[in-house]
Design a protein around this motif. Structure first.
Motif, PDB file in Angstrom:
ATOM      1  N   ASP A   1      38.623  36.240  68.779  1.00 59.69           N
ATOM      2  CA  ASP A   1      39.459  36.706  67.511  1.00 59.69           C
ATOM      3  C   ASP A   1      38.733  37.720  66.543  1.00 59.69           C
ATOM      4  O   ASP A   1      39.201  38.705  66.303  1.00 59.69           O
ATOM      5  CB  ASP A   1      40.015  35.717  66.843  1.00 59.69           C
ATOM      6  CG  ASP A   1      40.793  35.911  65.507  1.00 59.69           C
ATOM      7  OD1 ASP A   1      41.664  36.629  65.985  1.00 59.69           O
ATOM      8  OD2 ASP A   1      40.815  35.435  64.517  1.00 59.69           O
TER       9      ASP A   1
ATOM     10  N   CYS B   1      37.985  41.088  68.207  1.00 57.07           N
ATOM     11  CA  CYS B   1      39.245  41.620  68.485  1.00 57.07           C
ATOM     12  C   CYS B   1      39.715  42.403  67.052  1.00 57.07           C
ATOM     13  O   CYS B   1      40.008  43.516  66.697  1.00 57.07           O
ATOM     14  CB  CYS B   1      40.153  40.915  68.944  1.00 57.07           C
ATOM     15  SG  CYS B   1      40.082  40.725  70.785  1.00 57.07           S
TER      16      CYS B   1
ATOM     17  N   CYS C   1      41.925  45.545  68.326  1.00 60.61           N
ATOM     18  CA  CYS C   1      42.225  45.658  69.770  1.00 60.61           C
ATOM     19  C   CYS C   1      42.816  44.184  70.287  1.00 60.61           C
ATOM     20  O   CYS C   1      42.639  43.263  69.500  1.00 60.61           O
ATOM     21  CB  CYS C   1      41.148  46.068  70.677  1.00 60.61           C
ATOM     22  SG  CYS C   1      39.969  45.052  70.730  1.00 60.61           S
ATOM     23  N   ASP C   2      43.309  44.213  71.373  1.00 64.70           N
ATOM     24  CA  ASP C   2      44.108  42.679  71.966  1.00 64.70           C
ATOM     25  C   ASP C   2      42.833  42.084  72.794  1.00 64.70           C
ATOM     26  O   ASP C   2      42.056  42.937  73.420  1.00 64.70           O
ATOM     27  CB  ASP C   2      45.156  43.072  72.667  1.00 64.70           C
ATOM     28  CG  ASP C   2      45.741  41.866  73.010  1.00 64.70           C
ATOM     29  OD1 ASP C   2      46.239  41.116  72.275  1.00 64.70           O
ATOM     30  OD2 ASP C   2      46.025  41.689  74.393  1.00 64.70           O
ATOM     31  N   ILE C   3      42.855  40.972  72.966  1.00 61.28           N
ATOM     32  CA  ILE C   3      42.103  40.261  73.712  1.00 61.28           C
ATOM     33  C   ILE C   3      41.919  40.704  75.188  1.00 61.28           C
ATOM     34  O   ILE C   3      40.720  40.763  75.817  1.00 61.28           O
ATOM     35  CB  ILE C   3      42.421  38.498  73.904  1.00 61.28           C
ATOM     36  CG1 ILE C   3      40.960  37.826  74.195  1.00 61.28           C
ATOM     37  CG2 ILE C   3      43.570  38.454  74.504  1.00 61.28           C
ATOM     38  CD1 ILE C   3      41.286  36.322  73.931  1.00 61.28           C
TER      39      ILE C   3
ATOM     40  N   ASP D   1      41.920  43.389  75.874  1.00 63.68           N
ATOM     41  CA  ASP D   1      41.132  44.930  76.003  1.00 63.68           C
ATOM     42  C   ASP D   1      39.617  44.788  75.917  1.00 63.68           C
ATOM     43  O   ASP D   1      38.805  45.561  76.158  1.00 63.68           O
ATOM     44  CB  ASP D   1      41.469  45.659  74.770  1.00 63.68           C
ATOM     45  CG  ASP D   1      42.932  46.018  74.486  1.00 63.68           C
ATOM     46  OD1 ASP D   1      43.730  46.209  75.577  1.00 63.68           O
ATOM     47  OD2 ASP D   1      43.218  46.169  73.364  1.00 63.68           O
ATOM     48  N   VAL D   2      39.308  43.582  75.806  1.00 60.61           N
ATOM     49  CA  VAL D   2      37.926  43.227  75.742  1.00 60.61           C
ATOM     50  C   VAL D   2      37.332  42.083  76.952  1.00 60.61           C
ATOM     51  O   VAL D   2      36.164  42.064  77.081  1.00 60.61           O
ATOM     52  CB  VAL D   2      37.233  42.775  74.288  1.00 60.61           C
ATOM     53  CG1 VAL D   2      37.371  43.578  73.492  1.00 60.61           C
ATOM     54  CG2 VAL D   2      38.051  41.343  74.108  1.00 60.61           C
TER      55      VAL D   2
END
Length: 82
Positions: free
Chosen positions: A48, A51, A56-58, A60-61
């Motif tokens: 969290d 991000c 970004c969103d989870i 995305d990583v």
């Protein structure tokens, strides 16, 4: 399922950011950074913070990937079930 943080590393490269800069920015331990490097599970709290910092969103990583020696059932992929 296994986890992969390859998307995170690519994002850092695209932003011209080093891993240690991310570690300092989100107040993560060196042990957690090492876990990321080994594609080990880390806490949702750290994900969290990453991000939030990178905006970004989870997904995305990180991503979940099947184990290398685990056959994929094509019926499950198609949503057919067993």
């Amino acid at each position: 399922m296994a986890v992969s943080y390859n998307k995170l590393w690519k994002m850092l490269i695209d932003k011209g950011m080093k891993r240690t800069e991310l570690r300092d920015a989100v107040d993560m331990s060196t042990n957690t950074l090492a876990k990321l490097g080994k594609n080990d599970y880390i806490s949702l709290e750290i994900l969290d913070r990453i991000c939030t910092y990178l905006q970004c969103d989870i997904g995305d990583v990180m991503e979940f990937v099947p184990p290398k020696n685990h056959p994929v059932d094509s019926s499950v992929e198609k949503g057919e079930g067993k």
